[in-house]
Motif scaffolding. Structure first.
Motif, PDB file in Angstrom:
ATOM      1  N   VAL A  77      45.151  51.358  50.341  1.00  9.94           N
ATOM      2  CA  VAL A  77      45.076  51.728  48.927  1.00  9.94           C
ATOM      3  C   VAL A  77      43.624  51.655  48.486  1.00  9.94           C
ATOM      4  N   ARG A  78      43.275  52.484  47.526  1.00 10.60           N
ATOM      5  CA  ARG A  78      41.934  52.473  46.951  1.00 10.60           C
ATOM      6  C   ARG A  78      42.031  52.716  45.451  1.00 10.60           C
ATOM      7  N   TYR A  79      41.226  51.974  44.704  1.00 13.55           N
ATOM      8  CA  TYR A  79      41.043  52.277  43.283  1.00 13.55           C
ATOM      9  C   TYR A  79      39.551  52.382  43.038  1.00 13.55           C
ATOM     10  N   HIS A  80      39.130  53.479  42.422  1.00 16.63           N
ATOM     11  CA  HIS A  80      37.725  53.688  42.093  1.00 16.63           C
ATOM     12  C   HIS A  80      37.611  53.923  40.592  1.00 16.63           C
ATOM     13  N   ALA A  81      36.833  53.080  39.946  1.00 21.34           N
ATOM     14  CA  ALA A  81      36.601  53.262  38.509  1.00 21.34           C
ATOM     15  C   ALA A  81      35.640  54.419  38.293  1.00 21.34           C
ATOM     16  N   ALA A  82      35.755  55.052  37.145  1.00 25.44           N
ATOM     17  CA  ALA A  82      34.853  56.153  36.808  1.00 25.44           C
ATOM     18  C   ALA A  82      33.437  55.622  36.661  1.00 25.44           C
ATOM     19  N   TRP A  83      32.458  56.455  36.998  1.00 28.32           N
ATOM     20  CA  TRP A  83      31.056  56.060  36.838  1.00 28.32           C
ATOM     21  C   TRP A  83      30.581  56.220  35.407  1.00 28.32           C
ATOM     22  N   SER A  84      31.322  56.930  34.599  1.00 31.65           N
ATOM     23  CA  SER A  84      30.927  57.130  33.208  1.00 31.65           C
ATOM     24  C   SER A  84      31.888  56.365  32.314  1.00 31.65           C
ATOM     25  N   GLY A  85      31.512  56.243  31.047  1.00 30.15           N
ATOM     26  CA  GLY A  85      32.375  55.540  30.101  1.00 30.15           C
ATOM     27  C   GLY A  85      32.434  54.062  30.414  1.00 30.15           C
ATOM     28  N   ARG A  86      33.586  53.434  30.104  1.00 27.90           N
ATOM     29  CA  ARG A  86      33.731  51.994  30.303  1.00 27.90           C
ATOM     30  C   ARG A  86      34.209  51.647  31.704  1.00 27.90           C
ATOM     31  N   GLN A  87      34.318  52.644  32.588  1.00 28.53           N
ATOM     32  CA  GLN A  87      34.759  52.435  33.954  1.00 28.53           C
ATOM     33  C   GLN A  87      36.132  51.776  33.999  1.00 28.53           C
ATOM     34  N   VAL A  88      37.029  52.191  33.145  1.00 26.69           N
ATOM     35  CA  VAL A  88      38.386  51.664  33.139  1.00 26.69           C
ATOM     36  C   VAL A  88      39.307  52.792  32.727  1.00 26.69           C
ATOM     37  N   ALA A 122      40.755  54.080  57.602  1.00 29.00           N
ATOM     38  CA  ALA A 122      39.628  54.987  57.839  1.00 29.00           C
ATOM     39  C   ALA A 122      39.785  56.278  57.040  1.00 29.00           C
ATOM     40  N   LEU A 123      41.018  56.795  56.944  1.00 25.05           N
ATOM     41  CA  LEU A 123      41.231  58.021  56.184  1.00 25.05           C
ATOM     42  C   LEU A 123      41.001  57.787  54.692  1.00 25.05           C
ATOM     43  N   ALA A 124      41.436  56.640  54.171  1.00 22.99           N
ATOM     44  CA  ALA A 124      41.210  56.333  52.756  1.00 22.99           C
ATOM     45  C   ALA A 124      39.719  56.266  52.444  1.00 22.99           C
ATOM     46  N   ASP A 125      38.946  55.640  53.329  1.00 24.88           N
ATOM     47  CA  ASP A 125      37.493  55.590  53.123  1.00 24.88           C
ATOM     48  C   ASP A 125      36.885  56.989  53.193  1.00 24.88           C
ATOM     49  N   HIS A 126      37.351  57.785  54.128  1.00 24.88           N
ATOM     50  CA  HIS A 126      36.833  59.153  54.289  1.00 24.88           C
ATOM     51  C   HIS A 126      37.080  59.985  53.035  1.00 24.88           C
ATOM     52  N   LEU A 127      38.280  59.900  52.478  1.00 23.35           N
ATOM     53  CA  LEU A 127      38.595  60.682  51.279  1.00 23.35           C
ATOM     54  C   LEU A 127      37.766  60.207  50.089  1.00 23.35           C
ATOM     55  N   SER A 128      37.563  58.902  49.989  1.00 23.38           N
ATOM     56  CA  SER A 128      36.751  58.375  48.888  1.00 23.38           C
ATOM     57  C   SER A 128      35.318  58.866  48.986  1.00 23.38           C
ATOM     58  N   ASP A 129      34.762  58.815  50.193  1.00 19.96           N
ATOM     59  CA  ASP A 129      33.367  59.216  50.376  1.00 19.96           C
ATOM     60  C   ASP A 129      33.171  60.711  50.144  1.00 19.96           C
ATOM     61  N   GLN A 130      34.112  61.512  50.632  1.00 17.60           N
ATOM     62  CA  GLN A 130      33.929  62.952  50.599  1.00 17.60           C
ATOM     63  C   GLN A 130      34.306  63.591  49.270  1.00 17.60           C
ATOM     64  N   SER A 166      32.582  61.827  39.948  1.00 15.08           N
ATOM     65  CA  SER A 166      33.216  60.555  39.641  1.00 15.08           C
ATOM     66  C   SER A 166      33.348  60.315  38.146  1.00 15.08           C
ATOM     67  N   GLY A 167      33.682  61.355  37.394  1.00 15.36           N
ATOM     68  CA  GLY A 167      33.867  61.201  35.958  1.00 15.36           C
ATOM     69  C   GLY A 167      35.223  60.656  35.596  1.00 15.36           C
ATOM     70  N   ASP A 168      36.125  60.488  36.562  1.00 13.15           N
ATOM     71  CA  ASP A 168      37.475  59.993  36.302  1.00 13.15           C
ATOM     72  C   ASP A 168      37.780  58.901  37.310  1.00 13.15           C
ATOM     73  N   ASP A 169      38.676  57.980  36.921  1.00 16.34           N
ATOM     74  CA  ASP A 169      39.082  56.967  37.875  1.00 16.34           C
ATOM     75  C   ASP A 169      40.095  57.555  38.844  1.00 16.34           C
ATOM     76  N   VAL A 170      40.257  56.882  39.978  1.00 16.58           N
ATOM     77  CA  VAL A 170      41.071  57.410  41.075  1.00 16.58           C
ATOM     78  C   VAL A 170      41.936  56.297  41.640  1.00 16.58           C
ATOM     79  N   ALA A 171      43.222  56.617  41.867  1.00 13.32           N
ATOM     80  CA  ALA A 171      44.114  55.761  42.642  1.00 13.32           C
ATOM     81  C   ALA A 171      44.557  56.554  43.855  1.00 13.32           C
ATOM     82  N   LEU A 172      44.523  55.927  45.022  1.00 13.52           N
ATOM     83  CA  LEU A 172      44.820  56.606  46.279  1.00 13.52           C
ATOM     84  C   LEU A 172      45.654  55.677  47.145  1.00 13.52           C
ATOM     85  N   LEU A 173      46.718  56.229  47.757  1.00 14.45           N
ATOM     86  CA  LEU A 173      47.563  55.463  48.675  1.00 14.45           C
ATOM     87  C   LEU A 173      47.803  56.308  49.916  1.00 14.45           C
TER      88      LEU A 173
END
Length: 714
Positions: free
Chosen positions: A351-362, A535-543, A550-557
């Motif tokens: 699982v991965r959660y990435h906060a947005a780089w803009s705004g309050r990052q939530v 490894a696939l979760a990291d690959h998708l996050s990086d690419q 990264s203007g929006d937050d992301v949840a990935l499973l």
């Protein structure tokens, strides 16, 4: 114009000039003389020059001894200036112009160079040949000096304006304290500030922390800032006193701060400005600017430094407030998401959660993995509308409610219906989208429902990525408001080695582009990415997450069922063929041929490919779902291929006698002709049709041969 010897002299003796000035009788010549301006007349043919007393005074010549020769004037000049004057006059004469103007330097008896200006008119004969040059000569030192001063002043003002504008522009894009630091120390930052070195220190509780050092800086040598607010050092003294320090030499710095004396020989700068950073009447820290060239810090330079300090202070104040809000929001978001994901038997989850780089990052994106009875588990990825703390709070409540409904054992459709009702009863106008699935890795069964969300992706063993058509309902909350809480369930079969990907829109949403572009990019990256879930979760996050800005937050499973490769002597593969995939049948045949080639059994590929097509066509035409293809090698003395096609239909195939013109009914006949053995086995909700291709099995002594299969489709 007459010849030189016929012209009356216009020279005025200096004693008569002063007498006339004293008596109030001032003519044109006197006015010119008072402004150090005289006149001359050069007879080109005769080679003589007549110049009045005021003109001779400009050149520092004595009217009583002047011999009227042009060389007498020219010999006063340096060779370079004489050449420049000659070239200007000769060029005007040869080009046919009627006038010329030139500035040149005349060395004076007091050792200074005087800027002199000649403005002349060229008089010519009818044939164009010049015969006289008449004009005025003037001491232009004041004019040129003033012009140079004004130009220098304008350049300095433009430079100061440029420094302020470029610094303001760079800091206007800074959101965090790290951004401000980067703007002050990044490429060309010192050039932008007009300095050769920089130090930035901020007050933290009772200490002074040096955040940035760039170029020439005394703080880089003595390590000030590590031991609290110490007045012996300029950074701390400036912030405690609240007044700027402008030091024009290293000696002045050492005199004021003797603690720096041991480092005096290593300092490369010659001037320094220590500027307090104050915002909203609160001291934030100190900005120090260092200069290699000596400077007196005039009023303009001091105002520039103070202006830069004010800009930096405001940017830091804004960035500190943003960092505090972001830290609070990030903590809230972390508290709302699961602290750990349970390990599962028969597969792996990342699982991965990435906060947005803009705004309050939530925001309202979330993921979850829920333990269920009988070694099953639920997986969910969702997104509450909005990117603020309210969205995060709603998300936390909804996640807990959905987990509770799933844990009670309800089917997926009921879980989402109750979650929608729960969200509608909250005092909010927010809605949510999500995909929820119950997974049984022992059988590979995945029962999926979705509420206004993306369908999952499935990566097959050969790297192909499918997007199964999962029926869906309205977003949570909205469905209850509209009285439509239907969430139809779709069954998927995850064969060993396949991967399921659930995601939110931040992973595929590119600003200004259709979302289908992002989905296609995701499909590509899932296909080419590594096999492992982590490894696939990291690959998708990086690419992808960083790719879209990264203007929006992301949840990935990412869920991968453990592969079942068999053994080196008995390899095995599994492939799911979806009924709605038009290329699935062709892909399955290619997979079978390639596998047998890789296993050194290419001689069986034609028969296996034929049987594969027949069995799959039978399933896809006569059932209401997809099929799972299994191909394996039986580890016997004589290696054979076992091919199995499993579906969810309880109807068995039957043998028919097709006529000459029949287009179907020959499948079992082909199976009889090609396979050495075949049969049908019940499998849970459906059945599996299997066959073996290759040399017949060796029968032990006294064992009757295997009976021919007689199973028929009703």
């Amino acid at each position: 114009m007459t010849d030189h010897d016929q012209q009356p002299s216009t020279s005025v003796p200096s004693h008569l000039l002063f007498e006339r000035v004293h008596s109030g009788e001032i003519g044109t010549a006197q006015r010119l003389a008072m402004n150090r301006t005289g006149s001359f007349e050069w007879d080109v043919g005769a080679g003589t020059i007549d110049m009045d007393d005021a003109g001779l005074l400009v050149f520092g010549l004595d009217p009583q001894t002047f011999d009227s020769r042009p060389d007498t004037v020219l010999n006063l000049l340096e060779q370079s200036e004489r050449t420049r004057l000659d070239m200007a006059i000769d060029d005007a004469i040869r080009s046919g112009r009627s006038s010329c103007s030139v500035h040149f330097l005349v060395p004076m008896e007091n050792g200074r160079d005087q800027w002199t200006h000649i403005q002349a008119r060229i008089l010519r004969h009818d044939d164009g040949r010049p015969h006289r040059v008449v004009g005025v000569v003037q001491d232009a030192t004041a004019e040129v000096t003033h012009s140079a001063f004004m130009l220098d002043l304008e350049r300095r003002r433009q430079r100061q304006t440029s420094i302020v504008e470029r610094t303001t522009s760079a800091l206007s894009r800074a959101v965090t304290v790290d951004d401000v630091t980067a703007a002050l120390t990044g490429p060309d930052a010192l050039t932008r500030l007009g300095a050769d070195g920089l130090a930035l220190a901020l007050v933290e509780n009772t200490s002074l922390s040096v955040l940035a050092l760039s170029g020439d800086s005394v703080e880089a040598i003595d390590g000030v800032g590590d031991a609290g607010l110490d007045r012996r050092f300029p950074l701390a003294d400036t912030v405690l006193d609240g007044r700027p320090r402008f030091l024009t030499s290293v000696a002045a710095l050492i005199e004021r701060y003797p603690a720096l004396a041991p480092h005096a020989g290593r300092l490369e700068f010659r001037a320094a400005a220590y500027l307090p950073l104050v915002a909203q009447a609160r001291p934030l820290g100190t900005l120090a600017l260092f200069y290699r060239e000596s400077t007196s810090f005039n009023a303009d330079e001091r105002n520039l430094c103070l202006g830069l300090a004010a800009i930096v202070a405001q940017s830091l104040q804004r960035a500190k407030l943003f960092d505090e809000e972001r830290e609070f929001a990030t903590g809230l978001q972390s508290a709302m998401l699961p602290r750990r994901i349970q390990e599962i038997e028969g597969g792996e989850i990342a699982v991965r959660y990435h906060a947005a780089w803009s705004g309050r990052q939530v925001g309202g994106d979330w993921y979850d993995v829920i333990a269920l009875p009988n070694k099953r588990f639920g997986i969910v990825v969702g997104d509450v509308q909005g990117h603020d703390t309210h969205a995060a709070a709603i998300m936390g409540q909804l996640r807990i409610a959905l987990r509770a409904y799933a844990g009670e054992g309800h089917p997926p459709s009921t879980v989402l219906a109750r979650a929608s009702r729960f969200l509608a009863e909250l005092d909010t106008d927010r809605f949510a989208t999500c995909t929820y699935a119950q997974v049984d890795l022992a059988s590979g069964t995945v029962r999926v429902v979705r509420a206004g969300h993306f369908s999952p992706l499935i990566r097959h063993m050969d790297g192909r990525v499918g997007s199964p058509q999962v029926r869906g309902g309205l977003p949570l909350g909205i469905s209850t408001d509209f009285g439509d809480e239907e969430y139809p369930e779709t069954r998927l079969d995850l064969v060993p080695g396949e991967t399921l990907v659930l995601y939110t829109d931040g992973l595929v949403e590119e600003p200004g582009a259709d979302i289908d572009v992002g989905v296609r990019a995701l499909v590509h990256e899932v296909s080419v990415g590594p096999a492992g879930a982590e490894a696939l979760a990291d690959h998708l996050s990086d690419q992808l997450w960083e790719r879209w800005g990264s203007g929006d937050d992301v949840a990935l499973l990412v869920l991968r069922r453990s592969p079942d490769p068999g053994s080196p002597r008995a390899p095995r593969l599994h492939q799911y063929i979806h009924q709605a995939d038009p290329e699935g049948l062709s892909d399955a045949r290619n997979i079978v041929r390639q596998a047998l080639t890789d296993w050194d059994m290419a001689e069986l590929a034609d028969d296996a490919e034929l049987v594969t097509g027949e069995l799959l066509v039978n399933v896809l035409l006569h059932t209401e779902g997809g099929a799972v293809l299994t191909l394996e090698v039986l580890p016997e003395p004589v290696r054979r291929v076992r091919l199995s096609v499993q579906d969810r239909s309880s109807a068995w195939p039957r043998r028919r006698s097709p006529g000459e013109t029949a287009t179907s009914g020959r499948g079992l006949l082909l199976l009889d002709a090609v396979a050495s053995r075949w049969g049908i086995e019940p499998r849970g909700e459906g059945k599996a049709v299997w066959c073996e291709i290759g040399p017949p099995a060796t029968q032990p002594s006294g064992t009757p041969p295997a009976p021919s299969p007689t199973a028929e489709r009703p």
